[in-house]
Scaffold this active site. Structure first.
Site, short mmCIF file in Angstrom:
data_model
loop_
_atom_site.label_atom_id
_atom_site.label_comp_id
_atom_site.label_asym_id
_atom_site.label_seq_id
_atom_site.Cartn_x
_atom_site.Cartn_y
_atom_site.Cartn_z
N TYR A 64 1.93 -74.85 -99.47
CA TYR A 64 2.69 -75.71 -98.56
C TYR A 64 3.30 -74.83 -97.47
CZ TYR A 64 2.13 -79.27 -102.18
OH TYR A 64 1.61 -80.15 -103.09
N ARG A 112 10.99 -73.15 -105.78
CA ARG A 112 9.69 -72.94 -106.42
C ARG A 112 8.91 -72.00 -105.54
NH1 ARG A 112 5.80 -77.12 -109.44
NH2 ARG A 112 7.66 -77.03 -110.74
#
Length: 191
Positions: A64, A112
């Site tokens: 991402y 994360r």
């Protein structure tokens, strides 16, 4: 990767590099675009505060946007946000610092992150340790360690396959650390 005529949108990234040739090429973010993204993270954090959420986690894994800035595979920039590990961490750390500033100090904030890109060209466990250390210095309460997503790397899926990356960060940094992915044995938490 959805075409515009099917409801997709123009993607952005650290560099104008398509994940695979058949996919859309993202637009390389300029400083104004990065500032707009930081502002978006802050506004989302403010909504979380108003909703009374107890914890939030920033996602900087799996290829991402923030993960792609961290990875030398996806980040081919030659400016202040590319090249060295410190430069590649700069934008994700800016996002984290802005979110930390908008999130109540007494509420946990985690990240994360990838422990590896599973690709010799990519992010290494040493990069993950450095990122976790920098996050901790900015007030991060924990890291949630995953991997992959910045290339078509072969990931060796097996029970606890990402636990060693979390185990590498925890003693080196001293931050609360979790692992994800095919956790099937309660003993993985003690590795």
């Amino acid at each position: 990767n959805v075409p515009a005529e099917e409801g997709g949108w123009q993607t952005v990234g650290p560099s104008a590099l398509a994940f695979i040739p058949e996919w859309q090429t993202p637009v390389e973010l300029d400083r104004a675009g990065m500032e707009a993204i930081v502002d978006g993270f802050v506004r989302a954090t403010q909504r979380c505060v108003r909703l009374g959420l107890d914890l939030i986690e920033i996602h900087s894994a799996h290829g991402y946007l923030l993960s792609s800035f961290l990875s030398p595979i996806a980040n081919q920039r030659t400016d202040a946000w590319g090249g060295s590990r410190e430069n590649r961490m700069r934008f994700p750390l800016e996002v984290f610092a802005a979110v930390r500033g908008a999130w109540p100090a007494q509420r946990p904030l985690g990240v994360r992150c990838n422990g590896t890109d599973w690709d010799e060209r990519g992010l290494t466990p040493e990069d993950a340790v450095a990122y976790a250390r920098a996050l901790q210095e900015l007030g991060c309460d924990y890291v949630d360690v995953s991997s992959g997503g910045n290339s078509m790397a072969a990931i060796p899926l097996a029970p606890g396959y990402q636990v060693p990356f979390a185990h590498r960060i925890r003693p080196d940094v001293g931050i609360a650390t979790m692992a994800v992915g095919v956790i099937r044995d309660p003993h993985h938490d003690e590795m």
